[in-house]
Design a protein around this motif. Structure first.
Motif, PDB file in Angstrom:
ATOM      1  N   MET A  42       0.733  -1.238   0.116  1.00 46.19           N
ATOM      2  CA  MET A  42      -0.080  -0.213  -0.010  1.00 46.19           C
ATOM      3  C   MET A  42       0.728   1.264   0.001  1.00 46.19           C
ATOM      4  O   MET A  42       0.456   2.081  -0.675  1.00 46.19           O
ATOM      5  CB  MET A  42      -0.878   0.012   1.311  1.00 46.19           C
ATOM      6  CG  MET A  42      -2.170  -1.037   1.112  1.00 46.19           C
ATOM      7  SD  MET A  42      -3.499  -0.848   2.350  1.00 46.19           S
ATOM      8  CE  MET A  42      -2.401  -0.897   3.842  1.00 46.19           C
ATOM      9  N   ALA A  43       1.694   1.267   0.813  1.00 42.70           N
ATOM     10  CA  ALA A  43       2.924   2.208   0.622  1.00 42.70           C
ATOM     11  C   ALA A  43       3.564   2.628  -0.441  1.00 42.70           C
ATOM     12  O   ALA A  43       3.410   3.844  -1.019  1.00 42.70           O
ATOM     13  CB  ALA A  43       3.802   2.171   1.906  1.00 42.70           C
ATOM     14  N   LEU A  44       3.898   1.569  -1.349  1.00 45.61           N
ATOM     15  CA  LEU A  44       4.380   1.846  -2.576  1.00 45.61           C
ATOM     16  C   LEU A  44       3.389   2.329  -3.663  1.00 45.61           C
ATOM     17  O   LEU A  44       3.891   2.959  -4.434  1.00 45.61           O
ATOM     18  CB  LEU A  44       4.947   0.333  -3.066  1.00 45.61           C
ATOM     19  CG  LEU A  44       6.335   0.180  -2.294  1.00 45.61           C
ATOM     20  CD1 LEU A  44       6.591  -1.237  -2.942  1.00 45.61           C
ATOM     21  CD2 LEU A  44       7.353   0.915  -2.426  1.00 45.61           C
ATOM     22  N   MET A  45       2.151   1.904  -3.532  1.00 41.12           N
ATOM     23  CA  MET A  45       1.005   2.288  -4.310  1.00 41.12           C
ATOM     24  C   MET A  45       0.643   3.674  -4.150  1.00 41.12           C
ATOM     25  O   MET A  45       0.626   4.502  -5.270  1.00 41.12           O
ATOM     26  CB  MET A  45      -0.142   1.415  -4.174  1.00 41.12           C
ATOM     27  CG  MET A  45      -0.344  -0.027  -4.804  1.00 41.12           C
ATOM     28  SD  MET A  45      -1.756  -0.642  -4.883  1.00 41.12           S
ATOM     29  CE  MET A  45      -1.890  -1.578  -3.241  1.00 41.12           C
ATOM     30  N   LEU A  46       0.643   4.068  -2.973  1.00 40.94           N
ATOM     31  CA  LEU A  46       0.624   5.589  -2.734  1.00 40.94           C
ATOM     32  C   LEU A  46       1.627   6.514  -3.078  1.00 40.94           C
ATOM     33  O   LEU A  46       1.381   7.659  -3.404  1.00 40.94           O
ATOM     34  CB  LEU A  46       0.269   5.655  -1.268  1.00 40.94           C
ATOM     35  CG  LEU A  46      -1.192   5.257  -0.892  1.00 40.94           C
ATOM     36  CD1 LEU A  46      -1.320   5.181   0.720  1.00 40.94           C
ATOM     37  CD2 LEU A  46      -2.508   5.884  -1.677  1.00 40.94           C
ATOM     38  N   THR A  47       2.802   5.963  -2.937  1.00 43.92           N
ATOM     39  CA  THR A  47       3.958   6.372  -3.387  1.00 43.92           C
ATOM     40  C   THR A  47       3.973   6.777  -4.913  1.00 43.92           C
ATOM     41  O   THR A  47       4.391   7.911  -5.104  1.00 43.92           O
ATOM     42  CB  THR A  47       5.276   6.054  -2.687  1.00 43.92           C
ATOM     43  OG1 THR A  47       5.385   5.880  -1.515  1.00 43.92           O
ATOM     44  CG2 THR A  47       6.629   6.677  -3.195  1.00 43.92           C
ATOM     45  N   PHE A  48       4.054   5.975  -5.588  1.00 40.50           N
ATOM     46  CA  PHE A  48       4.152   5.805  -7.221  1.00 40.50           C
ATOM     47  C   PHE A  48       2.930   6.239  -7.969  1.00 40.50           C
ATOM     48  O   PHE A  48       2.932   6.663  -9.063  1.00 40.50           O
ATOM     49  CB  PHE A  48       4.559   4.524  -7.627  1.00 40.50           C
ATOM     50  CG  PHE A  48       6.184   4.323  -7.026  1.00 40.50           C
ATOM     51  CD1 PHE A  48       7.269   4.908  -7.543  1.00 40.50           C
ATOM     52  CD2 PHE A  48       6.149   3.129  -6.449  1.00 40.50           C
ATOM     53  CE1 PHE A  48       8.640   4.889  -7.046  1.00 40.50           C
ATOM     54  CE2 PHE A  48       7.560   2.831  -5.826  1.00 40.50           C
ATOM     55  CZ  PHE A  48       8.735   3.799  -6.345  1.00 40.50           C
ATOM     56  N   GLU A  49       1.629   6.339  -7.232  1.00 40.43           N
ATOM     57  CA  GLU A  49       0.487   6.879  -7.613  1.00 40.43           C
ATOM     58  C   GLU A  49       0.144   6.422  -9.093  1.00 40.43           C
ATOM     59  O   GLU A  49       0.527   7.155  -9.993  1.00 40.43           O
ATOM     60  CB  GLU A  49       0.565   8.359  -7.723  1.00 40.43           C
ATOM     61  CG  GLU A  49       0.391   8.816  -6.292  1.00 40.43           C
ATOM     62  CD  GLU A  49       0.276  10.336  -6.288  1.00 40.43           C
ATOM     63  OE1 GLU A  49      -0.396  10.968  -6.986  1.00 40.43           O
ATOM     64  OE2 GLU A  49       0.687  11.258  -5.173  1.00 40.43           O
ATOM     65  N   GLY A  50      -0.197   5.236  -9.088  1.00 41.09           N
ATOM     66  CA  GLY A  50      -0.754   4.739 -10.751  1.00 41.09           C
ATOM     67  C   GLY A  50      -2.231   5.283 -10.946  1.00 41.09           C
ATOM     68  O   GLY A  50      -2.374   6.552 -10.551  1.00 41.09           O
ATOM     69  N   LYS A  51      -2.876   4.782 -11.938  1.00 43.65           N
ATOM     70  CA  LYS A  51      -3.967   5.481 -11.939  1.00 43.65           C
ATOM     71  C   LYS A  51      -5.042   5.418 -11.185  1.00 43.65           C
ATOM     72  O   LYS A  51      -5.837   6.241 -11.004  1.00 43.65           O
ATOM     73  CB  LYS A  51      -4.403   4.438 -13.570  1.00 43.65           C
ATOM     74  CG  LYS A  51      -5.674   5.141 -14.212  1.00 43.65           C
ATOM     75  CD  LYS A  51      -5.692   4.513 -15.583  1.00 43.65           C
ATOM     76  CE  LYS A  51      -7.007   5.171 -16.511  1.00 43.65           C
ATOM     77  NZ  LYS A  51      -7.196   4.541 -17.418  1.00 43.65           N
ATOM     78  N   PHE A  52      -5.258   4.338 -10.484  1.00 41.41           N
ATOM     79  CA  PHE A  52      -6.058   4.166  -9.268  1.00 41.41           C
ATOM     80  C   PHE A  52      -5.403   3.741  -8.063  1.00 41.41           C
ATOM     81  O   PHE A  52      -5.748   2.510  -7.523  1.00 41.41           O
ATOM     82  CB  PHE A  52      -6.991   3.125  -9.699  1.00 41.41           C
ATOM     83  CG  PHE A  52      -7.842   3.276 -11.104  1.00 41.41           C
ATOM     84  CD1 PHE A  52      -8.880   4.117 -11.121  1.00 41.41           C
ATOM     85  CD2 PHE A  52      -7.485   2.430 -12.290  1.00 41.41           C
ATOM     86  CE1 PHE A  52      -9.441   4.382 -12.419  1.00 41.41           C
ATOM     87  CE2 PHE A  52      -8.149   2.789 -13.425  1.00 41.41           C
ATOM     88  CZ  PHE A  52      -9.274   3.792 -13.159  1.00 41.41           C
ATOM     89  N   PRO A  53      -4.675   4.750  -7.402  1.00 36.64           N
ATOM     90  CA  PRO A  53      -3.918   4.296  -6.267  1.00 36.64           C
ATOM     91  C   PRO A  53      -4.715   4.144  -4.966  1.00 36.64           C
ATOM     92  O   PRO A  53      -4.668   3.210  -4.186  1.00 36.64           O
ATOM     93  CB  PRO A  53      -2.954   5.345  -5.942  1.00 36.64           C
ATOM     94  CG  PRO A  53      -3.977   6.459  -6.540  1.00 36.64           C
ATOM     95  CD  PRO A  53      -4.401   6.027  -7.813  1.00 36.64           C
ATOM     96  N   ILE A  54      -6.039   4.913  -4.791  1.00 39.15           N
ATOM     97  CA  ILE A  54      -6.830   4.628  -3.606  1.00 39.15           C
ATOM     98  C   ILE A  54      -7.598   3.405  -3.790  1.00 39.15           C
ATOM     99  O   ILE A  54      -7.789   2.762  -2.611  1.00 39.15           O
ATOM    100  CB  ILE A  54      -7.682   5.830  -3.671  1.00 39.15           C
ATOM    101  CG1 ILE A  54      -6.982   7.135  -3.398  1.00 39.15           C
ATOM    102  CG2 ILE A  54      -8.799   5.761  -2.266  1.00 39.15           C
ATOM    103  CD1 ILE A  54      -5.955   7.231  -2.120  1.00 39.15           C
ATOM    104  N   MET A  55      -8.039   3.057  -4.930  1.00 35.28           N
ATOM    105  CA  MET A  55      -8.728   1.705  -5.218  1.00 35.28           C
ATOM    106  C   MET A  55      -8.097   0.567  -4.632  1.00 35.28           C
ATOM    107  O   MET A  55      -8.474  -0.305  -4.191  1.00 35.28           O
ATOM    108  CB  MET A  55      -9.291   1.660  -6.445  1.00 35.28           C
ATOM    109  CG  MET A  55     -10.114   0.506  -6.975  1.00 35.28           C
ATOM    110  SD  MET A  55     -11.583   0.633  -6.071  1.00 35.28           S
ATOM    111  CE  MET A  55     -12.844  -0.004  -7.147  1.00 35.28           C
ATOM    112  N   LEU A  56      -7.109   0.558  -5.356  1.00 35.31           N
ATOM    113  CA  LEU A  56      -5.836  -0.608  -5.130  1.00 35.31           C
ATOM    114  C   LEU A  56      -5.440  -0.802  -3.743  1.00 35.31           C
ATOM    115  O   LEU A  56      -5.359  -1.774  -3.146  1.00 35.31           O
ATOM    116  CB  LEU A  56      -4.499  -0.381  -5.999  1.00 35.31           C
ATOM    117  CG  LEU A  56      -4.871  -0.583  -7.520  1.00 35.31           C
ATOM    118  CD1 LEU A  56      -3.547  -0.453  -8.172  1.00 35.31           C
ATOM    119  CD2 LEU A  56      -5.356  -1.958  -7.611  1.00 35.31           C
ATOM    120  N   THR A  57      -5.440   0.245  -3.004  1.00 37.00           N
ATOM    121  CA  THR A  57      -5.033   0.484  -1.494  1.00 37.00           C
ATOM    122  C   THR A  57      -6.273  -0.150  -0.808  1.00 37.00           C
ATOM    123  O   THR A  57      -5.935  -0.991   0.150  1.00 37.00           O
ATOM    124  CB  THR A  57      -4.755   1.907  -1.224  1.00 37.00           C
ATOM    125  OG1 THR A  57      -3.660   2.630  -1.760  1.00 37.00           O
ATOM    126  CG2 THR A  57      -4.461   1.848   0.373  1.00 37.00           C
TER     127      THR A  57
END
Length: 82
Positions: A42-57
């Protein structure tokens, strides 16, 4: 066939209490192992901000209890059928 899918619960059965304890222990172990991995993901997803970071988190956070339930179910079935 019913016992393979959903065994009947008898609170007075000592064997079933042992099986439930082993299954709960395995589920807790799976949750304890998965939680740091999920938090790092989750930290990596929020750091690199893909297309849907909140949904993936949210999906990653939701996978923690789901994994515990699945582990409990398969562990219970495994120990019950032995």
């Amino acid at each position: 066939m019913k016992e393979m899918i959903l065994p009947e619960f008898n609170s007075n059965d000592e064997r079933e209490a042992i099986i439930t304890g082993k299954a709960a222990k395995n589920a807790l172990l799976a949750i304890l192992i998965l939680t740091p991995i999920a938090l790092a993901t989750m930290a990596l997803m929020l750091t690199f901000e893909g297309k849907f970071p909140i949904m993936l988190t949210i999906l990653t956070a939701a996978s923690i209890p789901i994994t515990g339930l699945i582990t409990y179910y398969f562990s219970y079935r495994h120990h019950y059928l032995q």
